[in-house]
Scaffold this motif. Structure first.
Motif, PDB file in Angstrom:
ATOM      1  N   SER A  71      36.528  39.126  41.206  1.00  0.00           N
ATOM      2  CA  SER A  71      36.664  37.708  41.557  1.00  0.00           C
ATOM      3  C   SER A  71      37.491  36.955  40.526  1.00  0.00           C
ATOM      4  O   SER A  71      37.880  35.811  40.762  1.00  0.00           O
ATOM      5  CB  SER A  71      35.284  37.052  41.687  1.00  0.00           C
ATOM      6  OG  SER A  71      34.621  37.011  40.428  1.00  0.00           O
ATOM      7  N   VAL A  72      37.791  37.591  39.399  1.00  0.00           N
ATOM      8  CA  VAL A  72      38.590  36.936  38.365  1.00  0.00           C
ATOM      9  C   VAL A  72      39.972  36.563  38.897  1.00  0.00           C
ATOM     10  O   VAL A  72      40.599  35.597  38.440  1.00  0.00           O
ATOM     11  CB  VAL A  72      38.719  37.842  37.114  1.00  0.00           C
ATOM     12  CG1 VAL A  72      39.628  39.034  37.381  1.00  0.00           C
ATOM     13  CG2 VAL A  72      39.221  37.054  35.909  1.00  0.00           C
ATOM     14  N   TYR A  73      40.451  37.307  39.918  1.00  0.00           N
ATOM     15  CA  TYR A  73      41.795  37.042  40.445  1.00  0.00           C
ATOM     16  C   TYR A  73      41.876  35.753  41.244  1.00  0.00           C
ATOM     17  O   TYR A  73      42.972  35.319  41.597  1.00  0.00           O
ATOM     18  CB  TYR A  73      42.262  38.227  41.291  1.00  0.00           C
ATOM     19  CG  TYR A  73      42.494  39.469  40.465  1.00  0.00           C
ATOM     20  CD1 TYR A  73      43.615  39.586  39.640  1.00  0.00           C
ATOM     21  CD2 TYR A  73      41.575  40.511  40.472  1.00  0.00           C
ATOM     22  CE1 TYR A  73      43.809  40.716  38.859  1.00  0.00           C
ATOM     23  CE2 TYR A  73      41.763  41.645  39.695  1.00  0.00           C
ATOM     24  CZ  TYR A  73      42.876  41.747  38.897  1.00  0.00           C
ATOM     25  OH  TYR A  73      43.073  42.860  38.116  1.00  0.00           O
ATOM     26  N   SER A  74      40.725  35.151  41.532  1.00  0.00           N
ATOM     27  CA  SER A  74      40.747  33.867  42.238  1.00  0.00           C
ATOM     28  C   SER A  74      41.029  32.707  41.288  1.00  0.00           C
ATOM     29  O   SER A  74      41.271  31.584  41.735  1.00  0.00           O
ATOM     30  CB  SER A  74      39.413  33.642  42.952  1.00  0.00           C
ATOM     31  OG  SER A  74      38.351  33.501  42.007  1.00  0.00           O
ATOM     32  N   LEU A  75      41.010  32.962  39.980  1.00  0.00           N
ATOM     33  CA  LEU A  75      41.260  31.898  39.004  1.00  0.00           C
ATOM     34  C   LEU A  75      42.748  31.584  38.920  1.00  0.00           C
ATOM     35  O   LEU A  75      43.587  32.489  39.037  1.00  0.00           O
ATOM     36  CB  LEU A  75      40.744  32.320  37.625  1.00  0.00           C
ATOM     37  CG  LEU A  75      39.236  32.554  37.511  1.00  0.00           C
ATOM     38  CD1 LEU A  75      38.901  33.132  36.147  1.00  0.00           C
ATOM     39  CD2 LEU A  75      38.475  31.254  37.744  1.00  0.00           C
ATOM     40  N   PRO A  76      43.108  30.331  38.702  1.00  0.00           N
ATOM     41  CA  PRO A  76      44.534  29.967  38.565  1.00  0.00           C
ATOM     42  C   PRO A  76      45.184  30.743  37.417  1.00  0.00           C
ATOM     43  O   PRO A  76      44.614  30.840  36.328  1.00  0.00           O
ATOM     44  CB  PRO A  76      44.485  28.467  38.247  1.00  0.00           C
ATOM     45  CG  PRO A  76      43.165  28.010  38.780  1.00  0.00           C
ATOM     46  CD  PRO A  76      42.220  29.163  38.604  1.00  0.00           C
ATOM     47  N   GLY A  77      46.347  31.300  37.680  1.00  0.00           N
ATOM     48  CA  GLY A  77      47.094  32.014  36.650  1.00  0.00           C
ATOM     49  C   GLY A  77      46.619  33.424  36.392  1.00  0.00           C
ATOM     50  O   GLY A  77      47.217  34.146  35.588  1.00  0.00           O
ATOM     51  N   ALA A  78      45.542  33.882  37.085  1.00  0.00           N
ATOM     52  CA  ALA A  78      44.983  35.215  36.803  1.00  0.00           C
ATOM     53  C   ALA A  78      45.952  36.324  37.202  1.00  0.00           C
ATOM     54  O   ALA A  78      46.110  37.306  36.475  1.00  0.00           O
ATOM     55  CB  ALA A  78      43.651  35.392  37.526  1.00  0.00           C
ATOM     56  N   GLU A  79      46.579  36.201  38.357  1.00  0.00           N
ATOM     57  CA  GLU A  79      47.499  37.251  38.788  1.00  0.00           C
ATOM     58  C   GLU A  79      48.707  37.338  37.849  1.00  0.00           C
ATOM     59  O   GLU A  79      49.185  38.432  37.546  1.00  0.00           O
ATOM     60  CB  GLU A  79      47.941  37.016  40.228  1.00  0.00           C
ATOM     61  CG  GLU A  79      46.822  37.235  41.232  1.00  0.00           C
ATOM     62  CD  GLU A  79      47.321  37.323  42.668  1.00  0.00           C
ATOM     63  OE1 GLU A  79      48.539  37.099  42.891  1.00  0.00           O
ATOM     64  OE2 GLU A  79      46.504  37.636  43.561  1.00  0.00           O
ATOM     65  N   GLU A  80      49.177  36.191  37.378  1.00  0.00           N
ATOM     66  CA  GLU A  80      50.280  36.213  36.419  1.00  0.00           C
ATOM     67  C   GLU A  80      49.851  36.847  35.100  1.00  0.00           C
ATOM     68  O   GLU A  80      50.604  37.611  34.487  1.00  0.00           O
ATOM     69  CB  GLU A  80      50.798  34.784  36.172  1.00  0.00           C
ATOM     70  CG  GLU A  80      51.504  34.137  37.350  1.00  0.00           C
ATOM     71  CD  GLU A  80      50.542  33.569  38.396  1.00  0.00           C
ATOM     72  OE1 GLU A  80      51.030  33.080  39.430  1.00  0.00           O
ATOM     73  OE2 GLU A  80      49.312  33.609  38.171  1.00  0.00           O
ATOM     74  N   ALA A  81      48.639  36.532  34.670  1.00  0.00           N
ATOM     75  CA  ALA A  81      48.120  37.126  33.431  1.00  0.00           C
ATOM     76  C   ALA A  81      47.963  38.633  33.580  1.00  0.00           C
ATOM     77  O   ALA A  81      48.295  39.408  32.674  1.00  0.00           O
ATOM     78  CB  ALA A  81      46.779  36.489  33.067  1.00  0.00           C
ATOM     79  N   ALA A  82      47.459  39.054  34.743  1.00  0.00           N
ATOM     80  CA  ALA A  82      47.304  40.489  35.001  1.00  0.00           C
ATOM     81  C   ALA A  82      48.662  41.177  35.050  1.00  0.00           C
ATOM     82  O   ALA A  82      48.816  42.303  34.556  1.00  0.00           O
ATOM     83  CB  ALA A  82      46.552  40.705  36.313  1.00  0.00           C
ATOM     84  N   GLY A  83      49.637  40.526  35.647  1.00  0.00           N
ATOM     85  CA  GLY A  83      50.982  41.099  35.702  1.00  0.00           C
ATOM     86  C   GLY A  83      51.578  41.280  34.326  1.00  0.00           C
ATOM     87  O   GLY A  83      52.219  42.294  34.033  1.00  0.00           O
ATOM     88  N   LEU A  84      51.351  40.300  33.462  1.00  0.00           N
ATOM     89  CA  LEU A  84      51.871  40.377  32.099  1.00  0.00           C
ATOM     90  C   LEU A  84      51.223  41.540  31.348  1.00  0.00           C
ATOM     91  O   LEU A  84      51.909  42.323  30.675  1.00  0.00           O
ATOM     92  CB  LEU A  84      51.586  39.062  31.374  1.00  0.00           C
ATOM     93  CG  LEU A  84      52.298  38.818  30.038  1.00  0.00           C
ATOM     94  CD1 LEU A  84      53.797  38.753  30.229  1.00  0.00           C
ATOM     95  CD2 LEU A  84      51.787  37.533  29.396  1.00  0.00           C
ATOM     96  N   ALA A  85      49.895  41.674  31.476  1.00  0.00           N
ATOM     97  CA  ALA A  85      49.189  42.756  30.793  1.00  0.00           C
ATOM     98  C   ALA A  85      49.597  44.115  31.352  1.00  0.00           C
ATOM     99  O   ALA A  85      49.829  45.067  30.595  1.00  0.00           O
ATOM    100  CB  ALA A  85      47.680  42.560  30.935  1.00  0.00           C
ATOM    101  N   THR A  86      49.691  44.219  32.676  1.00  0.00           N
ATOM    102  CA  THR A  86      50.079  45.483  33.306  1.00  0.00           C
ATOM    103  C   THR A  86      51.464  45.914  32.870  1.00  0.00           C
ATOM    104  O   THR A  86      51.688  47.079  32.514  1.00  0.00           O
ATOM    105  CB  THR A  86      50.034  45.350  34.838  1.00  0.00           C
ATOM    106  OG1 THR A  86      48.707  45.007  35.247  1.00  0.00           O
ATOM    107  CG2 THR A  86      50.442  46.658  35.515  1.00  0.00           C
TER     108      THR A  86
END
Length: 358
Positions: free
Chosen positions: A127-142
């Motif tokens: 559910s963390v991906y529902s937070l604003p900016g989470a997908e961008e943060a995940a993309g950066l880490a990935t």
């Protein structure tokens, strides 16, 4: 969109951030700045140190001493700490995404919302991906972890080629004078957790400052691997100031499949060194298992699909620290050894063909 540094986002909430002086401010530790326990930050430093040093191994070997030194570098991680360090490192990368941190800061300031979000994340990490900016943060880490995996694999390929290139050099055909001591040293290094020095912290802070200016890579929620999802949850809990409970931190940091993979890479390295003869076979072992197989584990950790079962396994591990994965691996040692011996025999056949060249 360009990502702003974490220090710019949190400046109003912190006394001081490394590399950014505030008049009249009191110096705060990096652990306090990012909201993570010291041991978690140290694990991230261990990750950074390994990928930096292993990624700098020079394939132009000219002596047995250089081979021994490179082996120590390639073996320079304890599997459990490296797995935890990867998640901790990815969490720090995620914290460089300004929108992700800013949204969390707003929630953190409201006690009711803060508690509700923390409970939701621990119950359903995805559910963390529902937070604003989470997908961008995940993309950066990935993107960052995958970049490190590619570089480590490339260095491994260069070192492996060198195992064949040096075979005509007389020094490379000599056996290590104490093969048992060599293997014992590699095992000892592999079982020793990294203890950070001040310069390791400075290196990590500099890396994060550089990453904070990187553009957001393309990313969709379905690409969230267990390691990256856990990293986002850890980052969120850090901003919420919810990392005081060691059981919560252990739950988030323990990713069994990734740790198992690192353990297998270590076992393969031990097996390879146990049957290796001349120095150039040591180089082969370093390349194939110390570098390339480890790189494969890192890459796989960012491509795997999220599994609820691994989260439940982590909860259990938080209450009862898991037994070393290596204990399980030993029971399958025979099957693994057969596969490894076959690969090693193939290497020796290639070695013989190389020796017959003019």
């Amino acid at each position: 969109m360009v990502v702003r540094p974490l220090r710019a986002v949190l400046m109003g909430a912190l006394f001081c951030v490394a590399g950014f002086g505030v008049s009249g401010a009191v110096e705060a530790s990096y652990d306090d700045q990012v909201g993570l326990p010291h041991n978690v930050v140290e694990d991230a430093e261990a990750w950074q140190a390994f990928v930096t040093h292993a990624g700098a191994v020079n394939a132009a070997f000219a002596s047995g001493q250089q081979v021994r030194a490179a082996l120590k570098t390639g073996a320079g991680y304890e599997p459990g700490q490296l797995e935890q360090g990867e998640i901790a490192y990815a969490a720090l990368v995620a914290l460089q995404q300004a929108d992700f941190v800013a949204g969390l800061r707003r929630i953190a300031d409201d006690p009711a919302q803060n508690q509700a979000l923390a409970q939701r994340l621990m119950g359903d990490p995805s559910s963390v991906y529902s937070l604003p900016g989470a997908e961008e943060a995940a993309g950066l880490a990935t993107a960052r972890i995958q970049e490190q995996a590619r570089h480590l694999a490339q260095v491994g390929a260069e070192v492996k080629q060198s195992a064949y290139d040096v075979q005509h050099s007389s020094w490379s055909q000599v056996r290590d004078s104490d093969r048992r001591a060599r293997l014992a040293l590699v095992k000892k290094i592999s079982a020793t957790r990294f203890v950070a020095k001040p310069q390791d912290g400075e290196t990590l802070r500099k890396v994060m400052a550089d990453l904070s200016q990187a553009p957001d890579p393309d990313f969709t929620r379905r690409e969230g691997s267990p390691v990256v999802t856990r990293a986002l949850v850890l980052a969120a809990l850090a901003v919420l100031r919810r990392t005081d409970d060691p059981r919560v931190v252990r739950t988030v940091l323990y990713e069994p499949d990734t740790q198992r993979c690192f353990n297998w890479a270590k076992l393969a390295l031990y097996e390879c060194l146990a049957v290796a003869g001349p120095r150039y076979e040591d180089i082969f072992c370093l390349a194939e298992h110390g570098l390339k197989e480890t790189a494969t584990c890192v890459s796989a950790s960012t491509h795997a699909s999220w599994k609820s079962a691994s989260w439940e396994a982590s909860r259990t591990a938080a209450l009862t620290p898991p037994a070393p994965v290596a204990a399980t691996i030993v029971r399958a040692h025979g099957r693994r050894l057969v596969r490894h011996s076959t690969a090693h025999s193939s290497h020796r056949r290639r070695r013989g063909q190389a020796h017959r060249l003019p």
